[in-house]
Design a protein around this motif. Structure first.
Motif, short mmCIF file in Angstrom:
data_model
loop_
_atom_site.label_atom_id
_atom_site.label_comp_id
_atom_site.label_asym_id
_atom_site.label_seq_id
_atom_site.Cartn_x
_atom_site.Cartn_y
_atom_site.Cartn_z
N LEU A 84 0.84 -1.29 -0.07
CA LEU A 84 -0.08 0.06 0.03
C LEU A 84 0.92 1.21 -0.05
O LEU A 84 0.37 2.31 -0.18
CB LEU A 84 -1.05 0.21 1.31
CG LEU A 84 -1.70 -1.30 1.27
CD1 LEU A 84 -2.71 -1.00 2.84
CD2 LEU A 84 -2.70 -1.56 0.43
N ALA A 85 2.15 1.14 0.18
CA ALA A 85 2.98 2.34 0.23
C ALA A 85 2.95 3.10 -0.67
O ALA A 85 3.08 4.29 -0.74
CB ALA A 85 4.35 1.98 0.83
N GLY A 93 1.85 12.70 -1.64
CA GLY A 93 3.14 13.64 -2.19
C GLY A 93 4.12 13.33 -0.80
O GLY A 93 4.91 13.98 -0.44
N ALA A 94 4.61 12.01 -1.08
CA ALA A 94 5.50 11.26 0.01
C ALA A 94 6.59 10.65 -0.52
O ALA A 94 6.32 9.98 -1.79
CB ALA A 94 4.93 10.79 1.26
N LYS A 95 7.54 10.08 0.12
CA LYS A 95 8.44 8.90 -0.15
C LYS A 95 7.68 7.70 0.18
O LYS A 95 7.04 7.87 1.36
CB LYS A 95 9.97 9.02 0.02
CG LYS A 95 10.58 10.33 -0.47
CD LYS A 95 12.02 10.38 0.07
CE LYS A 95 12.59 11.45 -0.80
NZ LYS A 95 14.03 11.34 -0.15
N PRO A 96 7.59 6.57 -0.50
CA PRO A 96 7.22 5.23 0.11
C PRO A 96 7.37 4.88 1.48
O PRO A 96 6.70 4.53 2.37
CB PRO A 96 7.36 4.17 -1.02
CG PRO A 96 7.50 5.03 -2.16
CD PRO A 96 8.21 6.28 -1.98
N GLU A 97 8.64 5.17 1.64
CA GLU A 97 9.15 4.83 3.28
C GLU A 97 8.71 5.75 4.16
O GLU A 97 8.82 5.69 5.41
CB GLU A 97 10.71 4.59 3.31
CG GLU A 97 11.40 6.14 2.68
CD GLU A 97 11.70 6.22 1.43
OE1 GLU A 97 12.47 7.04 0.95
OE2 GLU A 97 10.97 5.41 0.79
N LEU A 230 3.45 16.61 0.86
CA LEU A 230 3.72 16.62 2.23
C LEU A 230 5.40 16.58 2.44
O LEU A 230 5.81 17.31 3.24
CB LEU A 230 3.37 15.31 3.12
CG LEU A 230 1.86 15.31 3.00
CD1 LEU A 230 1.24 14.11 3.91
CD2 LEU A 230 1.19 16.65 3.58
N HIS A 231 6.08 15.64 1.61
CA HIS A 231 7.42 15.83 1.98
C HIS A 231 8.22 16.88 1.61
O HIS A 231 8.82 17.48 2.11
CB HIS A 231 8.21 14.74 1.03
CG HIS A 231 9.57 14.59 0.84
ND1 HIS A 231 10.53 13.94 1.73
CD2 HIS A 231 10.41 15.17 0.19
CE1 HIS A 231 11.74 14.08 1.66
NE2 HIS A 231 11.80 14.86 0.63
N ASP A 232 7.80 17.64 0.18
CA ASP A 232 8.42 18.77 -0.11
C ASP A 232 7.77 19.88 0.63
O ASP A 232 8.71 21.07 0.70
CB ASP A 232 7.92 19.19 -1.59
CG ASP A 232 8.60 18.18 -2.59
OD1 ASP A 232 9.71 17.39 -2.33
OD2 ASP A 232 8.15 18.08 -3.74
N GLU A 260 10.90 11.71 6.37
CA GLU A 260 11.92 10.82 6.50
C GLU A 260 13.13 11.49 7.47
O GLU A 260 13.77 10.60 8.04
CB GLU A 260 12.88 10.68 5.17
CG GLU A 260 13.36 12.20 4.57
CD GLU A 260 14.07 11.74 3.26
OE1 GLU A 260 14.22 10.72 2.65
OE2 GLU A 260 14.54 12.87 2.72
N ARG A 261 13.21 12.74 7.90
CA ARG A 261 14.44 13.05 8.74
C ARG A 261 13.90 12.46 10.19
O ARG A 261 14.93 12.34 10.99
CB ARG A 261 14.34 14.52 8.64
CG ARG A 261 13.32 15.35 9.19
CD ARG A 261 13.59 16.78 9.32
NE ARG A 261 12.49 17.43 9.83
CZ ARG A 261 11.32 17.89 9.05
NH1 ARG A 261 11.52 17.57 7.75
NH2 ARG A 261 10.44 18.55 9.38
N HIS A 262 12.68 12.11 10.31
CA HIS A 262 12.18 11.63 11.53
C HIS A 262 12.08 10.23 11.47
O HIS A 262 12.54 9.42 12.38
CB HIS A 262 10.86 12.27 11.92
CG HIS A 262 10.84 13.71 12.14
ND1 HIS A 262 11.68 14.40 13.07
CD2 HIS A 262 10.06 14.55 11.74
CE1 HIS A 262 11.43 15.71 12.85
NE2 HIS A 262 10.37 15.94 12.08
#
Length: 423
Positions: A84-85, A93-97, A230-232, A260-262
């Protein structure tokens, strides 16, 4: 766009709509032998016709494999959430991880607050919008109490200006700046459930970070409704449900975003659970929690396979349609609804749209403030096959959803309103 208040115009728009066939992917509730005009996707999305087969597949696997379904067959349950990722990441708007599907919305909000509401010294306050959805209010109240603070002191609520229904972005940003030395967390809805206003998440996040605060969002009414990055935007975390615009069933599973930084920081405090533990050593059953990298490290328990199967079926539809394409249709549908309502020329003390007129500041929802006999109007609409949503004290929420609603749906709603107010 130039609209027309005619059935021929509405039907022509539907004929030209490249997404019109997605309506056939859903079960439309019936009323007196006819399809309802279902304008309530903001409360509960319709059932994808593929959902039953998705459930049957997992039920069959359970029947035929039992516990071995965790490790064998297509999409074994042990790693089911990973499937689902990628489609989830596209939607927000994110990276799958950075995303994971798990639990339910308020459970996930509490898990995020454990990690990201870390009051210290004079920096202990949470800034949010006044009139947030009650589950958010209750979560924030309980979290500040756990840390020993009084909600009336520790929670800053930003309200619209007197005489206005929606928030001005500059007022939100100024409030963050004015209270910057005391704010530990900014937590807001991405889209306000009552008014339908989309908040400027990028600007809010940037300003929160400038004053040293963490920033998160409840995207219950935004996910599957408006495109996000969300990532950007550098958002720290977000949570959402999947049963509204994401059409994944009543009480369905929930989504989480952790930047990802968290997400790559194993030292970040969190409530730990077995399913968030490093899967390489999970079955050694040893003490000492080692979080999975990414958002998966916030999982607690085994994946909810049956709700996830429904969600997987819905995500496949979104993946095919594309959130940007859906947004383009949404703006036209909602614009047409606005055109028809404004064409009624009702005084504001009778009927008023309290959702922003700017398409960029709203999703596929218009909130109608009905000051006289609002509940009676709502009940009449429902009795005539128009499925809508009532919110106390006097708002009817109307949500033309681009996956399954049509211009003719919107036209029929407009015609019924016109007859009501002219009668």
């Amino acid at each position: 766009m130039s609209f027309q208040n005619t059935l021929a115009y509405a039907q022509e728009q539907d004929h030209q709509d490249e997404l019109r066939y997605f309506r056939e992917h859903f079960h439309i509730p019936r009323h007196n032998g006819q399809d309802t005009v279902y304008l309530c996707g903001n409360s509960l999305g319709l059932q994808p016709k593929s959902a039953r087969a998705a459930l049957e597949e997992e039920m069959t696997k359970w029947a035929e494999l039992g516990v071995e379904g965790h490790f064998t067959g297509d999409d074994p349950w042990f790693t089911y959430h990973k499937t689902l990722a990628a489609p989830t990441a596209k939607l927000v708007g994110a990276k799958p991880e950075e995303v994971v599907i798990m639990n339910q919305l308020t459970v996930n909000l509490h898990l995020m607050l454990v990690s990201f509401y870390r009051p210290q010294g004079q920096r202990y306050k949470i800034l949010t919008e006044a009139g947030a959805f009650p589950s958010d209010q209750y979560a924030l109240e309980s979290q500040v109490k756990i840390h020993g603070y009084a909600p009336e002191d520790a929670i800053i609520e930003i309200a619209p200006r007197a005489g206005e229904h929606t928030w001005r972005t500059e007022d939100i940003l100024q409030a963050i700046k004015d209270n910057g030395n005391e704010i530990a967390l900014v937590l807001m809805g991405g889209l306000h459930y009552y008014t339908g206003q989309v908040f400027d998440m990028a600007a809010i996040t940037q300003t929160a970070h400038e004053v040293g605060a963490v920033c998160g969002f409840d995207l219950a009414h935004a996910a599957g409704n408006v495109p996000m990055q969300l990532h950007d935007w550098d958002v720290d975390f977000a949570v959402w449900c999947t049963y509204k615009y994401l059409n994944s069933g009543p009480g369905g599973t929930s989504g989480v975003f952790v930047h990802e930084r968290h997400a790559q920081n194993p030292e970040l405090p969190r409530f730990a659970g077995w399913w968030g533990h490093d899967q390489r050593v999970r079955f050694k059953m040893q003490k000492g929690f080692i979080p999975m990298p990414g958002a998966e490290g916030w999982q607690l328990s085994n994946a909810q396979i049956l709700p996830m199967a429904v969600h997987k079926a819905s995500l496949a539809i979104f993946d095919e349609a594309g959130i940007e394409n859906l947004r383009a249709k949404s703006e036209k549908l909602t614009g047409y609804l606005e055109f028809l309502i404004n064409g009624l020329h009702q005084p504001k003390d009778q009927l008023e749209i309290i959702t922003p007129a700017d398409p960029a500041a709203r999703g596929c929802q218009l909130s109608l403030l009905v000051n006289k006999n609002g509940r009676q109007l709502f009940d009449t609409l429902m009795a005539n096959g128009f499925i809508l949503d009532w919110r106390e004290p006097n708002v009817i929420r109307v949500a033309p959803t681009p996956l399954y609603n049509t211009f003719e749906d919107v036209y029929r709603f407009g015609q019924f309103l016109a007859a009501h107010f002219q009668g």
